[in-house]
Design a protein around this motif. Structure first.
Motif, PDB file in Angstrom:
ATOM      1  N   GLU A   1       0.843  -1.184   0.000  1.00  0.00           N
ATOM      2  CA  GLU A   1       0.000   0.000   0.000  1.00  0.00           C
ATOM      3  C   GLU A   1       0.882   1.238   0.000  1.00  0.00           C
ATOM      4  OE1 GLU A   1      -3.050   0.200   2.844  1.00  0.00           O
ATOM      5  OE2 GLU A   1      -3.732  -1.843   2.511  1.00  0.00           O
ATOM      6  N   SER A   2       0.362   2.266  -0.621  1.00  0.00           N
ATOM      7  CA  SER A   2       1.178   3.483  -0.710  1.00  0.00           C
ATOM      8  C   SER A   2       1.164   4.232   0.618  1.00  0.00           C
ATOM      9  CB  SER A   2       0.643   4.365  -1.815  1.00  0.00           C
ATOM     10  OG  SER A   2      -0.700   4.714  -1.531  1.00  0.00           O
ATOM     11  N   SER A   3       2.269   4.864   0.906  1.00  0.00           N
ATOM     12  CA  SER A   3       2.398   5.653   2.121  1.00  0.00           C
ATOM     13  C   SER A   3       1.992   7.088   1.815  1.00  0.00           C
ATOM     14  CB  SER A   3       3.857   5.612   2.580  1.00  0.00           C
ATOM     15  OG  SER A   3       4.097   6.645   3.503  1.00  0.00           O
ATOM     16  N   PRO A   4       1.308   7.788   2.722  1.00  0.00           N
ATOM     17  CA  PRO A   4       0.951   9.183   2.442  1.00  0.00           C
ATOM     18  C   PRO A   4       2.178  10.076   2.278  1.00  0.00           C
ATOM     19  CG  PRO A   4       0.207   8.506   4.647  1.00  0.00           C
ATOM     20  CD  PRO A   4       0.812   7.311   3.999  1.00  0.00           C
ATOM     21  N   ILE A   5       3.292   9.655   2.859  1.00  0.00           N
ATOM     22  CA  ILE A   5       4.510  10.464   2.728  1.00  0.00           C
ATOM     23  C   ILE A   5       5.202  10.147   1.403  1.00  0.00           C
ATOM     24  CG2 ILE A   5       6.764  10.942   3.745  1.00  0.00           C
ATOM     25  CD1 ILE A   5       5.510  10.149   6.450  1.00  0.00           C
ATOM     26  N   TYR A   6       5.230   8.848   1.017  1.00  0.00           N
ATOM     27  CA  TYR A   6       5.861   8.437  -0.232  1.00  0.00           C
ATOM     28  C   TYR A   6       4.819   7.752  -1.107  1.00  0.00           C
ATOM     29  CZ  TYR A   6       9.990   9.122   2.650  1.00  0.00           C
ATOM     30  OH  TYR A   6      10.933   9.651   3.482  1.00  0.00           O
ATOM     31  N   PRO A   7       3.999   8.517  -1.834  1.00  0.00           N
ATOM     32  CA  PRO A   7       2.959   7.867  -2.654  1.00  0.00           C
ATOM     33  C   PRO A   7       3.587   7.076  -3.800  1.00  0.00           C
ATOM     34  CG  PRO A   7       3.052  10.212  -3.105  1.00  0.00           C
ATOM     35  CD  PRO A   7       4.001   9.956  -1.967  1.00  0.00           C
ATOM     36  N   SER A   8       2.960   5.969  -4.123  1.00  0.00           N
ATOM     37  CA  SER A   8       3.494   5.127  -5.197  1.00  0.00           C
ATOM     38  C   SER A   8       3.217   5.784  -6.547  1.00  0.00           C
ATOM     39  CB  SER A   8       2.860   3.746  -5.149  1.00  0.00           C
ATOM     40  OG  SER A   8       1.476   3.846  -5.371  1.00  0.00           O
ATOM     41  N   THR A   9       4.142   5.584  -7.470  1.00  0.00           N
ATOM     42  CA  THR A   9       4.010   6.130  -8.819  1.00  0.00           C
ATOM     43  C   THR A   9       3.870   4.973  -9.793  1.00  0.00           C
ATOM     44  OG1 THR A   9       5.417   7.993  -8.221  1.00  0.00           O
ATOM     45  CG2 THR A   9       5.121   7.562 -10.564  1.00  0.00           C
ATOM     46  N   THR A  10       2.844   5.029 -10.624  1.00  0.00           N
ATOM     47  CA  THR A  10       2.675   4.026 -11.672  1.00  0.00           C
ATOM     48  C   THR A  10       2.476   4.741 -12.997  1.00  0.00           C
ATOM     49  OG1 THR A  10       0.292   3.937 -11.268  1.00  0.00           O
ATOM     50  CG2 THR A  10       1.642   2.315 -10.132  1.00  0.00           C
ATOM     51  N   TYR A  11       2.776   4.035 -14.078  1.00  0.00           N
ATOM     52  CA  TYR A  11       2.661   4.595 -15.418  1.00  0.00           C
ATOM     53  C   TYR A  11       1.713   3.735 -16.240  1.00  0.00           C
ATOM     54  CZ  TYR A  11       6.871   7.028 -13.977  1.00  0.00           C
ATOM     55  OH  TYR A  11       7.778   7.785 -13.290  1.00  0.00           O
ATOM     56  N   GLN A  12       0.927   4.383 -17.058  1.00  0.00           N
ATOM     57  CA  GLN A  12       0.015   3.665 -17.950  1.00  0.00           C
ATOM     58  C   GLN A  12       0.199   4.216 -19.355  1.00  0.00           C
ATOM     59  OE1 GLN A  12      -4.110   3.326 -16.743  1.00  0.00           O
ATOM     60  NE2 GLN A  12      -4.753   3.782 -18.814  1.00  0.00           N
ATOM     61  N   TYR A  13       0.371   3.311 -20.316  1.00  0.00           N
ATOM     62  CA  TYR A  13       0.522   3.696 -21.711  1.00  0.00           C
ATOM     63  C   TYR A  13      -0.786   3.415 -22.432  1.00  0.00           C
ATOM     64  CZ  TYR A  13       5.544   3.915 -20.930  1.00  0.00           C
ATOM     65  OH  TYR A  13       6.782   4.244 -20.475  1.00  0.00           O
ATOM     66  N   ASN A  14      -1.335   4.428 -23.066  1.00  0.00           N
ATOM     67  CA  ASN A  14      -2.558   4.275 -23.863  1.00  0.00           C
ATOM     68  C   ASN A  14      -2.185   4.458 -25.322  1.00  0.00           C
ATOM     69  OD1 ASN A  14      -4.375   4.078 -21.602  1.00  0.00           O
ATOM     70  ND2 ASN A  14      -4.026   6.260 -21.292  1.00  0.00           N
ATOM     71  N   VAL A  15      -2.484   3.456 -26.144  1.00  0.00           N
ATOM     72  CA  VAL A  15      -2.163   3.509 -27.568  1.00  0.00           C
ATOM     73  C   VAL A  15      -3.457   3.696 -28.347  1.00  0.00           C
ATOM     74  CG1 VAL A  15      -1.186   2.251 -29.510  1.00  0.00           C
ATOM     75  CG2 VAL A  15      -0.155   2.040 -27.245  1.00  0.00           C
ATOM     76  N   TYR A  16      -3.462   4.650 -29.272  1.00  0.00           N
ATOM     77  CA  TYR A  16      -4.641   4.955 -30.080  1.00  0.00           C
ATOM     78  C   TYR A  16      -4.300   4.728 -31.548  1.00  0.00           C
ATOM     79  CZ  TYR A  16      -5.888   7.360 -25.785  1.00  0.00           C
ATOM     80  OH  TYR A  16      -6.142   7.655 -24.476  1.00  0.00           O
ATOM     81  N   MET A  17      -5.244   4.170 -32.283  1.00  0.00           N
ATOM     82  CA  MET A  17      -5.042   3.916 -33.711  1.00  0.00           C
ATOM     83  C   MET A  17      -6.302   4.289 -34.469  1.00  0.00           C
ATOM     84  SD  MET A  17      -3.155   0.192 -33.806  1.00  0.00           S
ATOM     85  CE  MET A  17      -4.477  -0.367 -34.791  1.00  0.00           C
ATOM     86  N   GLN A  18      -6.120   4.844 -35.640  1.00  0.00           N
ATOM     87  CA  GLN A  18      -7.231   5.031 -36.570  1.00  0.00           C
ATOM     88  C   GLN A  18      -6.654   4.990 -37.979  1.00  0.00           C
ATOM     89  OE1 GLN A  18      -8.843   8.767 -35.399  1.00  0.00           O
ATOM     90  NE2 GLN A  18      -7.412   9.960 -36.587  1.00  0.00           N
ATOM     91  N   GLY A  19      -7.499   4.753 -38.951  1.00  0.00           N
ATOM     92  CA  GLY A  19      -7.019   4.674 -40.315  1.00  0.00           C
ATOM     93  C   GLY A  19      -7.878   3.750 -41.136  1.00  0.00           C
ATOM     94  N   THR A  20      -7.408   3.425 -42.301  1.00  0.00           N
ATOM     95  CA  THR A  20      -8.119   2.558 -43.234  1.00  0.00           C
ATOM     96  C   THR A  20      -7.372   1.242 -43.323  1.00  0.00           C
ATOM     97  OG1 THR A  20      -8.756   4.501 -44.503  1.00  0.00           O
ATOM     98  CG2 THR A  20      -8.975   2.385 -45.597  1.00  0.00           C
ATOM     99  N   SER A  21      -8.122   0.154 -43.312  1.00  0.00           N
ATOM    100  CA  SER A  21      -7.470  -1.149 -43.424  1.00  0.00           C
ATOM    101  C   SER A  21      -8.146  -1.975 -44.511  1.00  0.00           C
ATOM    102  CB  SER A  21      -7.512  -1.901 -42.099  1.00  0.00           C
ATOM    103  OG  SER A  21      -8.824  -2.279 -41.783  1.00  0.00           O
ATOM    104  N   MET A  22      -7.430  -2.966 -44.991  1.00  0.00           N
ATOM    105  CA  MET A  22      -7.949  -3.872 -46.011  1.00  0.00           C
ATOM    106  C   MET A  22      -7.752  -5.294 -45.500  1.00  0.00           C
ATOM    107  SD  MET A  22      -6.909  -4.265 -50.021  1.00  0.00           S
ATOM    108  CE  MET A  22      -5.194  -4.561 -49.672  1.00  0.00           C
ATOM    109  N   LYS A  23      -8.845  -6.067 -45.474  1.00  0.00           N
ATOM    110  CA  LYS A  23      -8.764  -7.467 -45.035  1.00  0.00           C
ATOM    111  C   LYS A  23      -8.728  -8.373 -46.256  1.00  0.00           C
ATOM    112  CE  LYS A  23     -11.711  -6.947 -41.015  1.00  0.00           C
ATOM    113  NZ  LYS A  23     -12.331  -5.752 -41.498  1.00  0.00           N
ATOM    114  N   ILE A  24      -7.899  -9.400 -46.190  1.00  0.00           N
ATOM    115  CA  ILE A  24      -7.801 -10.388 -47.257  1.00  0.00           C
ATOM    116  C   ILE A  24      -8.027 -11.757 -46.625  1.00  0.00           C
ATOM    117  CG2 ILE A  24      -6.307 -11.409 -49.008  1.00  0.00           C
ATOM    118  CD1 ILE A  24      -4.741  -8.702 -48.911  1.00  0.00           C
TER     119      ILE A  24
END
Length: 146
Positions: A1-24
């Motif tokens: 659990e995080s301490s109020p004096i030393y809060p834990s740091t976490t990172y989250q990566y969000n990847v976004y994609m858009q475009g045109t695709s062709m299925k075969i």
């Protein structure tokens, strides 16, 4: 659990994609029976290629309950080719005069090779992430062959 004096740091990566695709799709289909209405099953390989993909990622930093966006980077984040397999079920209805009405449902699973992406964040620090994406396409087709 995080301490109020030393809060834990976490990172989250969000990847976004858009475009045109062709299925075969490359596979085989089997029709059951010789009557006017013929159910069918099929399956095979599926390829998906992105044409002009637009993708970016953002890094969110969590320090305790505070969320900040610490970096955003645009670029070619994805491998443009996805590969996998699919299955299909449907029905063909013979309308006469060489016309066939068809309805099919296709579902599959595809994955890409992982791509390593590197860039500078807003603090000019070098970052590197590894991106792999999966796709579960479900399509419905209806048409007439003549």
């Amino acid at each position: 659990e995080s301490s109020p004096i030393y809060p834990s740091t976490t990172y989250q990566y969000n990847v976004y994609m858009q475009g045109t695709s062709m299925k075969i799709y490359a596979g085989a289909k089997y029709n059951f029976g010789n009557g006017r209405v013929r159910p069918n099953l099929g399956g095979g390989l599926m390829f998906n290629t992105f044409i002009q993909p637009d993708s970016w990622y953002e890094v969110d930093t969590y320090v305790g309950d505070i969320i900040t966006i610490t970096g955003e980077w645009e670029g070619d984040l994805i491998n443009n080719v996805l590969f996998g397999a699919y299955v299909q079920a449907g029905v063909d209805v013979n309308l006469g005069r060489r016309m066939i009405l068809f309805a099919n449902v296709k579902g599959g699973f595809g994955t890409s090779n992982p791509t390593t992406v590197a860039g500078l964040n807003d603090d000019d620090e070098y970052e590197q992430i590894r991106v792999r994406y999966d796709m579960i396409p479900i399509t419905f087709s209806l048409g007439i062959l003549f």
